[in-house]
Structure formats: C-alpha cells, structure tokens
Design an enzyme around this catalytic site. Structure first.
Site, PDB file in Angstrom:
ATOM      1  N   TYR A 109      -4.616 -14.605 -11.404  1.00  0.00           N
ATOM      2  CA  TYR A 109      -3.515 -14.423 -10.483  1.00  0.00           C
ATOM      3  C   TYR A 109      -3.000 -13.011 -10.673  1.00  0.00           C
ATOM      4  O   TYR A 109      -2.498 -12.658 -11.728  1.00  0.00           O
ATOM      5  CB  TYR A 109      -2.399 -15.431 -10.754  1.00  0.00           C
ATOM      6  CG  TYR A 109      -1.273 -15.278  -9.767  1.00  0.00           C
ATOM      7  CD1 TYR A 109      -1.301 -15.968  -8.567  1.00  0.00           C
ATOM      8  CD2 TYR A 109      -0.244 -14.398  -9.996  1.00  0.00           C
ATOM      9  CE1 TYR A 109      -0.304 -15.790  -7.631  1.00  0.00           C
ATOM     10  CE2 TYR A 109       0.758 -14.205  -9.075  1.00  0.00           C
ATOM     11  CZ  TYR A 109       0.731 -14.911  -7.887  1.00  0.00           C
ATOM     12  OH  TYR A 109       1.710 -14.721  -6.955  1.00  0.00           O
ATOM     13  N   TRP A 111      -3.120  -8.653  -8.881  1.00  0.00           N
ATOM     14  CA  TRP A 111      -3.592  -7.658  -7.931  1.00  0.00           C
ATOM     15  C   TRP A 111      -4.581  -6.742  -8.636  1.00  0.00           C
ATOM     16  O   TRP A 111      -4.396  -5.537  -8.701  1.00  0.00           O
ATOM     17  CB  TRP A 111      -2.424  -6.845  -7.405  1.00  0.00           C
ATOM     18  CG  TRP A 111      -1.407  -7.605  -6.631  1.00  0.00           C
ATOM     19  CD1 TRP A 111      -0.753  -8.737  -7.004  1.00  0.00           C
ATOM     20  CD2 TRP A 111      -0.904  -7.274  -5.344  1.00  0.00           C
ATOM     21  NE1 TRP A 111       0.136  -9.123  -6.035  1.00  0.00           N
ATOM     22  CE2 TRP A 111       0.065  -8.238  -5.012  1.00  0.00           C
ATOM     23  CE3 TRP A 111      -1.162  -6.236  -4.451  1.00  0.00           C
ATOM     24  CZ2 TRP A 111       0.762  -8.202  -3.805  1.00  0.00           C
ATOM     25  CZ3 TRP A 111      -0.461  -6.203  -3.258  1.00  0.00           C
ATOM     26  CH2 TRP A 111       0.481  -7.186  -2.937  1.00  0.00           C
TER      27      TRP A 111
END
Length: 766
Positions: A109, A111
């Site tokens: 989880y 970026w």
C-alpha cells in the site's frame, strides 16, 4: 556535457542528468506550476539511509525464541543476494506448505513508483498469486469510508462524480464552490502514476476571474489557494455534517430545495426530511442546532443556503472529512445537499468527492487504455479493509463487520510488504508496533531504512524510480513518458521484478512469473496495448523503440460531456444509476438492512467518540493530521526539500498564537503532544491560519522511537500517528480515522533527544 533524460514521478514529469557527480532535476518544459517536491529526488542517489545490501534481523536469523518481541530494536546482519533469495524462498515454502496461502498477508500500500511496470503493488500481488495466493486488503486509507458509501448512494466508486465535474466546467460555469474540508492546492501537486502539467491553479483562477465565489469550510484558513481570496468558514473539526444539516434545514424552511429534482432523480428523501425536521427524534436540525455544534452563526448558515440555491453551486467534500469517526456521513450528506439544490448533472454544478485531492481528478478522461501488468487471479477469498491490519494481526480468528458482511480475521504467519510504509499511514503506532510482533516472519522490499524496514526480519534493497527504465502514464494525464534510468542502482539494490524473479527461480516458478520476458521486453509488450488503441483511432502510434527515442507521446482525451451525471439528468430511465433503485439513494434500504448502530439508512449526525468521552477534559486540543506540503506522504522525507521545512530536525506543529502564549510557547520551541496512546515531539510554529484550540501536524515524518524496547514510546521526530486512534469509521466501511485526534500540548523541558532516523542503522557481524 551529459544530456537530460526524460522521467516521471507522482509529483510531475521532469528530466534529469548526472553532471560532475551530482544529480540535476529539471521540471517538464510545459508544466506551468512544477511541484517543489521534485527537490526531494536528488537525495536518493547518495543518502546514508538507502538500503544498500540484503539484511536480516539478528533475532530472526538466529531463531531466538523471543525474536519477534525484538522487532524494531534488534540489529541487522547484511548477507549476500544468493543467501537472501534462498532464505526467503525457504520461508515462503515452509509457510505455504504448513499453513496455506491464507496465512500470508500481501501488504502493498503506497505510491512506490509512477511507472506502469515497476509498480510494487502489481509486482508483489502477481508474485504471491503465482505462489498460490494471499490475504489481501481492500480500499485505501485516503478514501476508505467514501469507497463504501458512494456505491450505495450513486453506484460504483469513481464512476459518477469523479467523471462528471471537470476543471473546464468549473472554469466556464461554476458560480459558487462550497468546499467542505477546503481544497488545498498542495494536494493537487501529486497524482498516482504521474502528472505532466499542473493546471488546477489556472482553472480555479479562470473561474475566479469570471466572478466565481469560493467558500472554504475548514478549521484551517489556508486549506484553499490564497490567491483566490476564498471566504473562510472556520468550524469546529469534525462537525461538517451538522453544518450541512443546518443548510439543508434552511433550504427546506424557505422552500429553496428542488422538489421536482428530488422526486424524479432520488429515492428516500421523505424519510430523510422526517429526520431533518426533527419529526423522527424530536430534534430539528435547524441552523441554531447546527451552530451550537459547529460554531458557525445561524444567520451565516441561512445566508449561505440562499446563496447556494441562487447560484450554480458545486459542493465538494475532501478526503479529510471521511478520515474521521463516522466518515461515511459527510460524503453521503454532501450528495444529499447537492441533490436538494437540484444541480447534479448541470455544467459546473452538483457534487464532487475529493476534487483537488489529486492533480488529475477533474481532467478529461483518456480515450485509450494504459499499459497494465496483469496480476493473475487470487484464489484466496480472505481480505480486510486496509486500515484494519493491526486488528488482523492482534486478533487472529476474531470477527468484524464490514459492508453488510460478518467476516473473520485470518491467522497471519508471514507478512510480505513491498512499496509502502505502514508506519507512516497507519494509526496508533504503539499498537501497530505490538501487532508487528505477532507474525512469524516479516519480509520487506525497501529503498530506504524506514521504520517499516527496521521492524522487518528480512529487508531486500529495492531500486527507486531513478534507477530503472519504465513507462510513465496515469489516468486523465494526456502524456506518456519514457522513464529512462538516470542513475545506476545504489549499492546492490535490484528492481522488485528482478527480486521476485530470483526468488521465483528458487521455487521453480520463474517462468510463470516472468513469462520468459526481461524488464525491457515487458515494457515493449505492455506498451503495445496503448499503441494498438492509438492506431485503431487514427492517432500517432509509433512502435516502442521510436517512442523510447522520442521520450514522450501525447495521448488523446475524451470530450467533456458531463459524464454519467449529465446522462442521468437528461434521461434517468435510459441511464439508470447502478444502485438498487437506479436513482440517487438518499435513503438506502440496503444500508438500513445491515442493522448497524453507527450507520443508518440515510445520513445523520453522530458526535465524534472523543467528544462524548473523558478525552475532552484530558486533551483540550484538536490535532489535525493532514497531508504535508513538503513531500508525498512519507516518501523521501530524507530529501532536501522535506528536510528544509523541519525545525531543529523536527516536524513543525502549527499553533494559534493565543494558545501558544497561554502556555509560554514561542516560535521554534520544542513541544510535546500527548494523549493516552503516546506522545511525540515537534517544533512550534505560531500561525493565525488555524482556529484557536486547533493544532496542525502534518503526517509523514518518519517514526523514530525514543526507546525502541518500551511498550509505549515517544516519537522524537514528530509522527502524529503515535497519537491517532486505530478504530474504524463505522461497521459499514471500517475506514481509517486518522485525520483528527485530541491531544495535550506543553513546552518540552529538558535535554531534547537527537533525531537519528536518517542515519543508517548499525549492522552486526555473523
């Protein structure tokens, strides 16, 4: 002189080169407002906090009986890649054969990369599915409540409002933007997968020049671009629903609500109005009632209701509102309020969730598909809402409610994480530390020694985006970027794909995982999806090598036609919404049927749990934990731009001058924030940009414990999640509630502990 090469990131397209041993970054030539976050990138090349070699925690390596209890405070031993691959493969084989795939949690989880191929979440899920599956998570920390309630009210998330209100429409038609939670421009600096041009300022500026009026409803004055001179309605944190109900009551009492729209396009309004007028509970939700809760004057509420009804009004609800107790309610109530105005489907009017939270939301949709790596099918049915990871690890076999289902937490023996940092985004870090002591093994791919890496058993050094080739492309962004490697891998770092391929080889599964392709061959293969679509539509469609040589490729977008909202408004019978009634569900029979006590069949006011507990007296300040302006979440906190905003090496906390002076606090003082969950140090910054009684400490400072062996420790660096609560928004969505918490504030007295989180950890010998 070395030439600049194109690249991309979540905070913007750019080009880079290494000159005289230093990495230089230059924003894309066509970007009118390049993000300052690009200034964090050069640090990845030489920071001492980079993970340079595979490392194993000593307690796990020596199979100490109490090894799990030493996570976070144990030393690491560096090993070779051959040994690391063998260790990971053996442990995966043991756990899968002994306990099955339902004992493995595939944590990814974050970026991690803007690239379409080197996307950590896709890579790890593909790998674990090849092995036999894994326990997954659903939804996000950003939108956990909205992603569940919007489908009940409007249909599938990301289908209605995110495709129905564009910046172009706002620029040409909107007369009033009522932004609940504000619309902080810093959030629009980023977008998952990349953003080639930052245009939000231009679009909002164009609307302002045309005469549009902006109202920001937030405890923070600067939650809206300063140049737009937005009107500020400073309300008590977490009381937006009360204000919305007061506005709705004013609309009804003055017959300003659009009854024809409500009859034709919605269901359940009568049930809601009974509650609104107090016929159901004896408590009319009048402006006076709302004012007593939110602090906005009743006459201001009535005046605003009239202005909304007399203008082309767009109601926006930010991520922040639903990251709190009962977070489903402000999103649902925003939809109801827009429905009462009857403007959903009109150009520049209606409702939009999280507009401005990401740079590309509000842009026109792409007309072609993007390259996407297949992840195969996960045969394991077990899942958790992502914000319930600590609950899962601490309560194996325990039951929980979620969106009409009664589910059971699996017993997780092994956590495999790549591309994220739960010690950034999860709440109540001391509780998370306890949860991370439960699994038998934790494996992490990391580029830097984050707190997540320091709490793992096996840490495998992963490259950053600058160290690999990839394709940069994102939804709603009309430019595809050839992301060319700018620097050589740091130390012995490897791409996630190569790490997984090596472990898969040890397990005899290399062919199913790689399908016989190298990274470069995968890029050409994935690119073909977009190239074929471009060719079929008559657009420029160069082959992969030509695209790679050019460095970028424009992508066509669809014309702004108002999206599903416009189609629904024009013909609600032919264009039924994908809800049970085919209409906007102001009252949901489905949600009512779940029988939850904390989320009923229509939106309503629930006071935050902290406001009806002893926390009010013990902890008098509301702490707002919003997103930082100097980094993306916790990414590259060690970068130059992020570190330049720290004070005395610590994260700044903003304090209203009245509150600071009452406690003898001056600018730059080190202060301690505390509650019954923990405490942290931060550096005081006095500001009149927030209400008295409200503090603001951005998320993303890397967690550094004062005592890594203590059950409850203080973060010396300033991570607010040491203070936030790890509870779900409600039984419906189980989203995170990390936006607002209650704390005590005091000037820190005594020697200030040093910050060492950006130093490399100490390694032991075998």
């Amino acid at each position: 002189m070395t030439s600049f090469k194109p690249h991309s990131s979540h905070w913007g397209a750019f080009s880079g080169r290494v000159e005289n041993g230093r990495l230089e970054i230059r924003p894309h030539d066509n970007d009118p407002y390049p993000s300052p976050l690009l200034g964090n990138l050069p640090a990845v090349a030489d920071s001492p906090v980079r993970v340079r070699r595979p490392a194993v925690r000593r307690g796990w390596l020596e199979a100490a009986h109490d090894h799990a209890q030493r996570r976070g405070g144990d030393e690491f031993v560096e090993i070779s890649w051959d040994e690391a691959e063998a260790l990971v493969a053996a442990e995966l084989r043991r756990v899968y054969q002994t306990h099955g795939p339902q004992s493995v949690f595939g944590g990814s989880y974050g970026w991690a990369s803007a690239g379409r191929f080197h996307h950590a979440q896709s890579q790890i899920h593909r790998f674990l599915n090849v092995l036999g599956g894994y326990v997954r998570s659903v939804n996000t920390y950003s939108s956990g409540a909205a992603m569940v309630i919007i489908p009940h009210a409007l249909g599938p998330y990301d289908n209605f409002d995110r495709k129905s209100v564009t910046w172009d429409a706002i620029e040409r038609s909107t007369e009033l933007v009522l932004a609940f939670g504000g619309m902080a421009i810093k959030n629009a600096d980023v977008h998952g997968g990349g953003i080639s041009t930052h245009t939000v300022r231009q679009k909002l500026g164009g609307a302002g020049q045309r005469g549009a009026h902006f109202i920001s409803v937030s405890p923070l004055r600067d939650d809206f671009p300063a140049e737009l001179s937005a009107e500020w309605l400073p309300l008590k944190p977490g009381t937006d629903v009360a204000l919305m109900l007061g506005l709705a009551y004013a609309l009804v009492s003055e017959r300003l609500h659009d009854q024809a729209f409500l009859r034709r396009y919605t269901v359940g309004y009568d049930r809601f109005e009974t509650y609104l007028l107090g016929e159901a509970d004896g408590e009319p939700k009048s402006p006076e009632w709302a004012a007593s809760i939110c602090g906005i004057d009743p006459d201001t509420i009535r005046s605003l209701a009239r202005k909304m009804a007399g203008s082309r009004t767009l109601i926006t609800v930010s991520h922040s509102l639903q990251r709190a107790d009962y977070g489903e309610q402000p999103v649902w109530m925003g939809i109801v309020l827009a429905s009462m105005l009857g403007q959903i489907g009109l150009d520049g009017g209606g409702f939009s969730y999280s507009l401005g939270a990401l740079g590309n939301i509000g842009n026109n949709l792409l007309a072609v598909p993007l390259p996407t790596l297949g992840q195969f099918k996960n045969p394991v049915s077990d899942y958790i809402p992502c914000a319930r990871i600590a609950d899962m690890l601490l309560n194996p076999g325990g039951t929980f409610e979620y969106n009409g289902h009664s589910l059971r937490y699996p017993h997780i023996r092994l956590v495999y994480w790549a591309g994220g940092n739960p010690f950034h985004h999860h709440q109540d870090i001391n509780r998370l530390r306890a949860a991370f002591k439960r699994p038998e093994t934790i494996i992490v791919h990391e580029s830097a020694w984050t707190s997540t890496a320091r709490h793992a058993d096996i840490v495998l050094p992963a490259t950053t985006t600058l160290e690999r080739d990839d394709i940069g492309a994102a939804d709603r962004d009309p430019l595809m970027i050839a992301m060319k490697r700018l620097i050589e891998p740091v130390g012995e770092a490897r791409d996630d794909f190569d790490i997984f391929a090596g472990i898969a080889c040890q397990l005899g599964l290399e062919e199913p995982f790689t399908e016989g392709r190298s990274s470069r061959e995968w890029l050409a293969y994935l690119y073909e999806t977009t190239r074929t679509a471009l060719a079929s539509q008559g657009h420029d469609a160069p082959d992969f090598e030509t695209f790679w040589q050019r460095g970028e490729l424009p992508l066509p977008t669809k014309e702004d036609q108002g999206g599903p909202a416009r189609s629904f408004r024009l013909d609600p019978t032919a264009n039924r919404l994908p809800t049970p009634s085919g209409k906007i569900e102001i009252f949901s029979e489905t949600v009512e049927g779940f029988g939850y006590d904390d989320c009923k069949g229509h939106p309503r006011w629930f006071p935050a749990k902290s406001e009806v507990s002893d926390e009010v007296a013990l902890y008098p300040f509301h702490l707002v934990c919003n997103q930082p302006h100097q980094r993306l979440h916790s990414q590259l906190d060690y970068g130059a731009f992020s570190r330049s905003k720290k004070i005395r090496d610590r994260e700044p906390v903003r304090i209203n001058p009245k509150d600071a002076h009452a406690r003898g606090i001056s600018d730059g003082d080190i202060v301690r924030l505390s509650n019954d969950r923990g405490s942290c140090l931060a550096a005081a910054t006095l500001s009149d940009q927030l209400m008295p009684g409200v503090l603001q400490l951005a998320t993303g400072a890397w967690f550094e414990p004062q005592d890594a062996t203590a059950e409850k420790t203080m973060c010396v660096h300033g991570n607010p999640n040491i203070l936030t609560r790890d509870i779900g928004t409600s039984k419906l969505a189980q989203g995170c509630t990390g936006q607002i918490t209650r704390v005590q504030l005091e000037r820190y007295v005594g020697p200030v502990p040093p910050v060492h989180i950006f130093d490399a950890p100490k390694f032991g010998s075998r």
